[in-house]
Scaffold this active site. Structure first.
Site, PDB file in Angstrom:
ATOM      1  N   TYR A 119       0.821  -1.220   0.000  1.00  0.00           N
ATOM      2  CA  TYR A 119       0.000   0.000   0.000  1.00  0.00           C
ATOM      3  C   TYR A 119       0.854   1.269   0.000  1.00  0.00           C
ATOM      4  CZ  TYR A 119      -4.360  -2.478   0.223  1.00  0.00           C
ATOM      5  OH  TYR A 119      -5.432  -3.264  -0.111  1.00  0.00           O
TER       6      TYR A 119
ATOM      7  N   TYR B 281     -13.962  -4.428   3.853  1.00  0.00           N
ATOM      8  CA  TYR B 281     -12.639  -4.814   3.343  1.00  0.00           C
ATOM      9  C   TYR B 281     -12.301  -6.183   3.899  1.00  0.00           C
ATOM     10  CZ  TYR B 281      -7.612  -5.124   2.810  1.00  0.00           C
ATOM     11  OH  TYR B 281      -6.352  -5.571   2.491  1.00  0.00           O
TER      12      TYR B 281
ATOM     13  N   ASP C 216     -16.073 -12.059   9.144  1.00  0.00           N
ATOM     14  CA  ASP C 216     -14.653 -11.773   9.005  1.00  0.00           C
ATOM     15  C   ASP C 216     -14.209 -11.096  10.306  1.00  0.00           C
ATOM     16  OD1 ASP C 216     -12.168 -10.751   8.548  1.00  0.00           O
ATOM     17  OD2 ASP C 216     -12.628  -9.875   6.586  1.00  0.00           O
TER      18      ASP C 216
ATOM     19  N   LYS D  83      -4.512 -11.886  12.371  1.00  0.00           N
ATOM     20  CA  LYS D  83      -3.969 -10.739  13.125  1.00  0.00           C
ATOM     21  C   LYS D  83      -3.693 -11.072  14.600  1.00  0.00           C
ATOM     22  CE  LYS D  83      -5.809  -7.037  10.175  1.00  0.00           C
ATOM     23  NZ  LYS D  83      -4.683  -6.328   9.605  1.00  0.00           N
TER      24      LYS D  83
HETATM   25  N1  PLP Z   1     -10.184  -8.890   6.771  1.00  0.00           N
HETATM   26  C1  PLP Z   1     -10.166  -7.773   7.503  1.00  0.00           C
HETATM   27  C2  PLP Z   1     -11.396  -7.351   8.253  1.00  0.00           C
HETATM   28  C3  PLP Z   1      -9.008  -6.999   7.579  1.00  0.00           C
HETATM   29  O1  PLP Z   1      -9.012  -5.880   8.298  1.00  0.00           O
HETATM   30  C4  PLP Z   1      -7.861  -7.445   6.875  1.00  0.00           C
HETATM   31  C5  PLP Z   1      -6.623  -6.653   6.921  1.00  0.00           C
HETATM   32  O2  PLP Z   1      -6.550  -5.572   7.421  1.00  0.00           O
HETATM   33  C6  PLP Z   1      -7.932  -8.608   6.128  1.00  0.00           C
HETATM   34  C7  PLP Z   1      -9.111  -9.324   6.104  1.00  0.00           C
HETATM   35  C8  PLP Z   1      -6.739  -9.096   5.363  1.00  0.00           C
HETATM   36  O3  PLP Z   1      -5.788  -9.573   6.229  1.00  0.00           O
HETATM   37  P1  PLP Z   1      -4.262  -9.744   5.761  1.00  0.00           P
HETATM   38  O4  PLP Z   1      -3.748  -8.359   5.565  1.00  0.00           O
HETATM   39  O5  PLP Z   1      -3.607 -10.443   6.898  1.00  0.00           O
HETATM   40  O6  PLP Z   1      -4.262 -10.538   4.512  1.00  0.00           O
END
Ligand code: PLP
Length: 449
Positions: A28, A155, A259, A288
């Site tokens: 990014y 996202y 998610d 995370k």
């Molecule tokens: N899902 C959500 C809600 C996220 O905030 C993120 C990343 O910030 C992702 C998926 C993607 O995770 P990664 O960056 O570990 O691929």
């Protein structure tokens, strides 16, 4: 020896930056306009330290990953123990205690029959797998359902399926021709003193209802970041909305994917955001905070009945998906240690204290004419600066650079300024972060940034 050999011979910050500029492509990042990256030499607790020992408070937990703090002695010890035992083994046809213990632990922490864990490497791949499981579960039932429902601004990561369900985030326009079929429903983001939220929720729910009614036969699953959209600008919804959304999907027999990559492990004040609404999805994505922010690891956890749809003597009904580092033992051991700390260190109680401090800040923010939509959820504080949409990314970059120079890792998302600290942050560190945050706002308002 040529200029590319012995890369670890040069250790000054200037040399690291020079080599970074020559050889590294950052995530990014528009390398044409970005300022030089910050070299981080070490990290401890809530802080990062540069090569000269200058402290930077990690107020966004390094992209929301760090939960108990950097370089935690107990997590460090868990890695060392595991590294001395077994660093990795392939996970098809083999298994090991760290992966099994972690799967058992997750099944115990999650509600209902969310009992079956599929490991991947990061948030994006956990979403990718959730989409593939949802889609293939219909194929295995003898139905073809290609459409997914997502929420406006949502996202879910950067791989193709994850980008598809995050298409409304406006980050992926360049890839739209590659995406799968996704219908987007409005998201009623809310904040303190929001008196129009019910109206917006009603609009979103009737849009969802209409979609489910008209396309029920073609919809494989609905995906939502429960309680908090992260990358969309730290946007909260009310638990009652989440509950209603899940009820509508259930009535239409559409699979529900939560998610919880960002929201899991305490980030909304509960261990999992789904607890706010007392709802259980069919699939949940975790990453995370799963490893305390230490290592790349993710889990897609599904209900027993979904797993059963893949059971057969026929390989064609199996899930053809896997990664070289699936269920890496180091990462699983780290995750187990990180999860253990919630009890050992009374982490949820500390999160409640951080929440109380943020709530006090709400009053300070409410008194500022340059701040709108202030909101708090668990250990997260967020607000908008300037008029909606008028705050250009140039200003947000300027603010970020100033905060960094001030010793604070605060990265506004567009007009959204937010704090999402590691839970180990002390009251003194939090006070320092608030003071710096407010000074940055003052400077932005007076044009002296
Ligand atoms: N899902 C959500 C809600 C996220 O905030 C993120 C990343 O910030 C992702 C998926 C993607 O995770 P990664 O960056 O570990 O691929």
């Amino acid at each position: 020896m040529n200029e590319h050999s012995n890369p670890r011979g040069s250790r000054t910050a200037e040399e690291i930056i020079a080599r970074d500029k020559r050889h590294v492509w950052h995530p990014y990042t528009q390398h044409g306009i970005e300022v030089e990256p910050q070299v981080v030499a070490r990290a401890e607790g809530a802080s990062l330290f540069d090569a000269n020992g200058r402290e930077i408070l990690d107020m966004i937990s390094s992209w929301w990953t760090c939960t108990h703090g950097h370089a935690h002695p107990k997590i460090n010890a868990a890695i060392a123990r595991q590294a001395n035992t077994m660093e990795h083994v392939m996970f098809a046809g083999f298994t090991h205690a760290p992966a099994v213990d972690l799967a058992t632990t997750l099944a115990g922490l999650l509600p209902g029959d969310l009992n079956r864990v599929f490991y991947t490497d990061d948030g994006s791949t956990s979403v990718e797998v959730a989409i593939k499981i949802a889609y293939k579960s219909w194929v295995n039932r003898g139905e073809t359902r290609r459409t997914l429902i997502a929420f406006d601004g949502g996202y879910h990561g950067d791989t193709l399926g994850a980008m598809s369900v995050g298409r409304s985030s406006q980050m992926f326009g360049a890839f739209k021709d590659l995406m799968c079929d996704v219908r987007v429903v409005p998201y009623p983001a809310t904040f303190e003193g929001d008196d129009a939220v019910e109206e917006r929720e009603a609009g979103a729910l009737s849009a969802l209802e209409a979609l489910l009614k008209d396309h029920r036969q073609s919809i494989a699953a609905m995906i939502i970041e429960p309680m908090m959209q992260g990358a969309a600008g730290i946007r909260f919804c009310r638990p009652s909305f989440l509950k209603r959304v899940v009820a509508l999907a259930r009535e239409a027999k559409v699979l529900v994917i939560f998610d919880e990559v960002a929201t899991g492990f305490g980030r909304t004040g509960k261990l999992f955001a789904m607890e706010h609404a007392d709802v259980t999805p069919d699939l949940v994505c975790l990453s995370k905070g799963l490893t305390g922010g230490y290592m790349p690891l993710a889990a897609t956890v599904v209900r027993d009945r979904l797993f059963d749809l893949f059971l057969s003597h026929d390989f064609d009904r199996a899930l053809p998906h896997g990664h070289s580092f699936t269920a890496n033992p180091l990462a699983c051991s780290v995750a187990l240690a990180a999860i253990g700390l919630y009890e050992e260190e009374r982490t949820m109680a500390r999160i409640a204290e951080i929440n109380a401090h943020h709530r006090t800040m709400l009053g300070v923010l409410a008194a500022r004419p340059d701040v709108t939509r202030q909101r708090v959820l668990g250990p997260v504080l967020a607000f908008e600066v300037g008029d909606d949409g008028a705050y250009q990314s140039e200003a947000s970059r300027t603010l970020r650079v100033w905060y960094l120079a001030k010793g604070l890792n605060i990265r506004p998302i567009g007009s959204t300024v937010y704090l999402m600290p590691p839970y180990c942050i002390t009251d003194e560190e939090l006070a320092r972060a608030y003071a710096g945050m407010i000074e940055g706002l003052d400077r932005l308002a007076s044009g002296s940034l």
